[in-house]
Write a protein that holds these residues in place. Structure first.
Motif, PDB file in Angstrom:
ATOM      1  N   THR A   1      62.380  19.782 -18.828  1.00 14.68           N
ATOM      2  CA  THR A   1      62.809  20.525 -20.006  1.00 14.68           C
ATOM      3  C   THR A   1      61.943  20.152 -21.206  1.00 14.68           C
ATOM      4  OG1 THR A   1      65.082  20.570 -19.170  1.00 14.68           O
ATOM      5  CG2 THR A   1      64.772  21.057 -21.504  1.00 14.68           C
ATOM      6  N   PHE A   2      61.352  21.197 -21.801  1.00 14.21           N
ATOM      7  CA  PHE A   2      60.541  21.053 -22.997  1.00 14.21           C
ATOM      8  C   PHE A   2      61.384  21.547 -24.172  1.00 14.21           C
ATOM      9  CE2 PHE A   2      57.784  21.618 -19.377  1.00 14.21           C
ATOM     10  CZ  PHE A   2      56.790  20.673 -19.566  1.00 14.21           C
ATOM     11  N   TYR A   3      61.671  20.657 -25.107  1.00 15.21           N
ATOM     12  CA  TYR A   3      62.595  20.956 -26.197  1.00 15.21           C
ATOM     13  C   TYR A   3      61.982  21.893 -27.241  1.00 15.21           C
ATOM     14  CZ  TYR A   3      65.526  17.056 -24.561  1.00 15.21           C
ATOM     15  OH  TYR A   3      66.322  16.209 -23.833  1.00 15.21           O
ATOM     16  N   ASP A   4      62.641  23.031 -27.453  1.00 11.68           N
ATOM     17  CA  ASP A   4      62.201  24.022 -28.425  1.00 11.68           C
ATOM     18  C   ASP A   4      62.094  23.431 -29.827  1.00 11.68           C
ATOM     19  OD1 ASP A   4      61.671  26.769 -29.410  1.00 11.68           O
ATOM     20  OD2 ASP A   4      63.664  26.561 -30.312  1.00 11.68           O
ATOM     21  N   GLU A   5      63.092  22.683 -30.236  1.00 13.28           N
ATOM     22  CA  GLU A   5      63.121  22.136 -31.598  1.00 13.28           C
ATOM     23  C   GLU A   5      62.187  20.941 -31.787  1.00 13.28           C
ATOM     24  OE1 GLU A   5      67.102  21.450 -32.932  1.00 13.28           O
ATOM     25  OE2 GLU A   5      67.662  23.548 -32.661  1.00 13.28           O
ATOM     26  N   GLU A   6      61.492  20.546 -30.738  1.00 14.41           N
ATOM     27  CA  GLU A   6      60.556  19.416 -30.808  1.00 14.41           C
ATOM     28  C   GLU A   6      59.140  19.853 -30.441  1.00 14.41           C
ATOM     29  OE1 GLU A   6      61.195  16.403 -31.959  1.00 14.41           O
ATOM     30  OE2 GLU A   6      63.310  16.853 -32.297  1.00 14.41           O
ATOM     31  N   ASP A   7      58.790  21.067 -30.839  1.00 11.14           N
ATOM     32  CA  ASP A   7      57.446  21.596 -30.603  1.00 11.14           C
ATOM     33  C   ASP A   7      57.128  21.665 -29.105  1.00 11.14           C
ATOM     34  OD1 ASP A   7      55.060  22.711 -31.569  1.00 11.14           O
ATOM     35  OD2 ASP A   7      54.051  20.758 -31.636  1.00 11.14           O
ATOM     36  N   LEU A   8      58.148  21.952 -28.322  1.00  9.98           N
ATOM     37  CA  LEU A   8      58.045  22.088 -26.863  1.00  9.98           C
ATOM     38  C   LEU A   8      57.447  20.857 -26.187  1.00  9.98           C
ATOM     39  CD1 LEU A   8      57.164  25.867 -26.518  1.00  9.98           C
ATOM     40  CD2 LEU A   8      59.353  24.757 -26.040  1.00  9.98           C
ATOM     41  N   ARG A   9      57.974  19.701 -26.546  1.00  8.66           N
ATOM     42  CA  ARG A   9      57.588  18.443 -25.887  1.00  8.66           C
ATOM     43  C   ARG A   9      58.549  18.181 -24.730  1.00  8.66           C
ATOM     44  NH1 ARG A   9      54.353  14.791 -28.846  1.00  8.66           N
ATOM     45  NH2 ARG A   9      53.910  15.495 -30.950  1.00  8.66           N
ATOM     46  N   LEU A  10      58.042  17.542 -23.676  1.00 10.33           N
ATOM     47  CA  LEU A  10      58.867  17.171 -22.536  1.00 10.33           C
ATOM     48  C   LEU A  10      59.888  16.135 -22.992  1.00 10.33           C
ATOM     49  CD1 LEU A  10      59.550  17.150 -19.487  1.00 10.33           C
ATOM     50  CD2 LEU A  10      57.790  15.389 -19.223  1.00 10.33           C
ATOM     51  N   GLY A  11      61.171  16.476 -22.829  1.00 14.63           N
ATOM     52  CA  GLY A  11      62.216  15.575 -23.296  1.00 14.63           C
ATOM     53  C   GLY A  11      63.251  15.217 -22.252  1.00 14.63           C
ATOM     54  N   TYR A  12      63.227  15.917 -21.102  1.00 15.82           N
ATOM     55  CA  TYR A  12      64.289  15.684 -20.120  1.00 15.82           C
ATOM     56  C   TYR A  12      63.778  16.026 -18.722  1.00 15.82           C
ATOM     57  CZ  TYR A  12      69.231  15.133 -18.944  1.00 15.82           C
ATOM     58  OH  TYR A  12      70.425  14.663 -18.466  1.00 15.82           O
ATOM     59  N   ILE A  13      64.124  15.191 -17.755  1.00 17.66           N
ATOM     60  CA  ILE A  13      63.710  15.407 -16.364  1.00 17.66           C
ATOM     61  C   ILE A  13      64.935  15.258 -15.474  1.00 17.66           C
ATOM     62  CG2 ILE A  13      62.234  14.630 -14.463  1.00 17.66           C
ATOM     63  CD1 ILE A  13      60.451  13.262 -16.645  1.00 17.66           C
ATOM     64  N   THR A  14      65.133  16.232 -14.589  1.00 16.66           N
ATOM     65  CA  THR A  14      66.189  16.184 -13.588  1.00 16.66           C
ATOM     66  C   THR A  14      65.526  16.251 -12.218  1.00 16.66           C
ATOM     67  OG1 THR A  14      67.692  17.373 -15.055  1.00 16.66           O
ATOM     68  CG2 THR A  14      68.264  17.355 -12.729  1.00 16.66           C
ATOM     69  N   SER A  15      65.974  15.388 -11.288  1.00 12.68           N
ATOM     70  CA  SER A  15      65.329  15.383  -9.974  1.00 12.68           C
ATOM     71  C   SER A  15      66.292  15.010  -8.854  1.00 12.68           C
ATOM     72  CB  SER A  15      64.155  14.410  -9.975  1.00 12.68           C
ATOM     73  OG  SER A  15      63.493  14.435  -8.724  1.00 12.68           O
ATOM     74  N   THR A  16      66.045  15.615  -7.706  1.00  4.42           N
ATOM     75  CA  THR A  16      66.750  15.261  -6.469  1.00  4.42           C
ATOM     76  C   THR A  16      65.754  14.761  -5.421  1.00  4.42           C
ATOM     77  OG1 THR A  16      66.602  17.533  -5.651  1.00  4.42           O
ATOM     78  CG2 THR A  16      68.606  16.952  -6.871  1.00  4.42           C
ATOM     79  N   ASN A  17      64.575  14.387  -5.864  1.00  6.24           N
ATOM     80  CA  ASN A  17      63.512  13.946  -4.967  1.00  6.24           C
ATOM     81  C   ASN A  17      63.897  12.619  -4.296  1.00  6.24           C
ATOM     82  OD1 ASN A  17      61.044  12.741  -3.973  1.00  6.24           O
ATOM     83  ND2 ASN A  17      59.929  14.251  -5.185  1.00  6.24           N
ATOM     84  N   GLU A  18      63.887  12.617  -2.962  1.00  5.36           N
ATOM     85  CA  GLU A  18      64.283  11.432  -2.188  1.00  5.36           C
ATOM     86  C   GLU A  18      63.303  10.272  -2.322  1.00  5.36           C
ATOM     87  OE1 GLU A  18      63.694  14.453  -0.771  1.00  5.36           O
ATOM     88  OE2 GLU A  18      65.681  15.224  -0.290  1.00  5.36           O
TER      89      GLU A  18
ATOM     90  N   VAL B   1      62.094  25.471 -19.472  1.00  3.95           N
ATOM     91  CA  VAL B   1      62.359  24.631 -18.306  1.00  3.95           C
ATOM     92  C   VAL B   1      61.394  25.007 -17.193  1.00  3.95           C
ATOM     93  CG1 VAL B   1      64.087  23.901 -16.616  1.00  3.95           C
ATOM     94  CG2 VAL B   1      64.796  24.486 -18.955  1.00  3.95           C
ATOM     95  N   TYR B   2      60.646  24.019 -16.710  1.00  2.00           N
ATOM     96  CA  TYR B   2      59.753  24.192 -15.570  1.00  2.00           C
ATOM     97  C   TYR B   2      60.464  23.669 -14.327  1.00  2.00           C
ATOM     98  CZ  TYR B   2      55.257  25.107 -17.975  1.00  2.00           C
ATOM     99  OH  TYR B   2      54.218  25.653 -18.677  1.00  2.00           O
ATOM    100  N   ILE B   3      60.328  24.397 -13.225  1.00  2.00           N
ATOM    101  CA  ILE B   3      60.863  23.943 -11.947  1.00  2.00           C
ATOM    102  C   ILE B   3      59.698  23.768 -10.983  1.00  2.00           C
ATOM    103  CG2 ILE B   3      62.326  24.522  -9.969  1.00  2.00           C
ATOM    104  CD1 ILE B   3      64.028  26.176 -11.946  1.00  2.00           C
ATOM    105  N   TYR B   4      59.616  22.565 -10.411  1.00  2.00           N
ATOM    106  CA  TYR B   4      58.618  22.255  -9.391  1.00  2.00           C
ATOM    107  C   TYR B   4      59.369  22.043  -8.080  1.00  2.00           C
ATOM    108  CZ  TYR B   4      54.882  21.782 -12.815  1.00  2.00           C
ATOM    109  OH  TYR B   4      53.952  22.032 -13.792  1.00  2.00           O
ATOM    110  N   ASN B   5      59.345  23.061  -7.218  1.00  2.00           N
ATOM    111  CA  ASN B   5      60.095  22.992  -5.963  1.00  2.00           C
ATOM    112  C   ASN B   5      59.653  21.834  -5.078  1.00  2.00           C
ATOM    113  OD1 ASN B   5      61.572  25.246  -6.703  1.00  2.00           O
ATOM    114  ND2 ASN B   5      60.279  26.670  -5.551  1.00  2.00           N
TER     115      ASN B   5
END
Length: 146
Positions: free
Chosen positions: A51-68, A40-44
């Motif tokens: 989130t880069f999925y371990d079982e998917e060769d560390l591909r980006l699979g999920y994004i969570t954001s509170t950016n206005e 999981v990378y966090i960009y403040n």
């Protein structure tokens, strides 16, 4: 920053590797491994968790954001009233969703687009978007090909 349902957010596309993301946004503010060994990378500055999925060769699979500055269908959504966001979603044929309420927080899940809208005190405070599955539902429909 435009949310592109089924694809990602802004320049981020589901299926990117860490090096691809770092080429766009630089090194993350911090990173960790979750309980499933995903990275999981966090960009403040961007108020995003990737989130880069371990079982998917560390591909980006999920994004969570509170950016206005997040926009969906050309409208800002974080910080907006749920009733207004719900109208925008309905105007764009997103009417089928599941609702869960936990400790007063309302969570709306739109499965066909793998979109979560998190609401507290009547306002959207967080968006979560994930990669979708292909028609056979065994594989992810990666939008980025390295």
């Amino acid at each position: 920053m435009e949310i592109k349902l089924k694809f990602g957010i802004d320049k981020l596309l589901f299926g990117m590797k860490q090096k691809d993301v770092e080429a766009l946004y630089g090194k993350p503010s911090s990173r960790y491994e979750d309980e499933e060994e995903n990275v999981v990378y966090i960009y403040n500055e961007l108020k995003m968790r990737l989130t880069f999925y371990d079982e998917e060769d560390l591909r980006l699979g999920y994004i969570t954001s509170t950016n206005e500055n997040l926009e969906l269908f050309g409208k800002k959504i974080v910080g907006q009233y749920w009733t207004d966001v719900k109208t925008v979603l309905a105007e764009n044929k997103l009417t089928q969703f599941e609702t869960e309420i936990s400790d007063g927080t309302e969570n709306y899940f739109f499965e066909t687009n793998w979109l979560f809208v998190n609401v507290d005190y009547g306002r959207v405070f967080k968006i979560e978007i994930g990669a979708i599955f292909t028609d056979n539902e065994d594989d992810f429909d990666w939008k980025f090909n390295s």
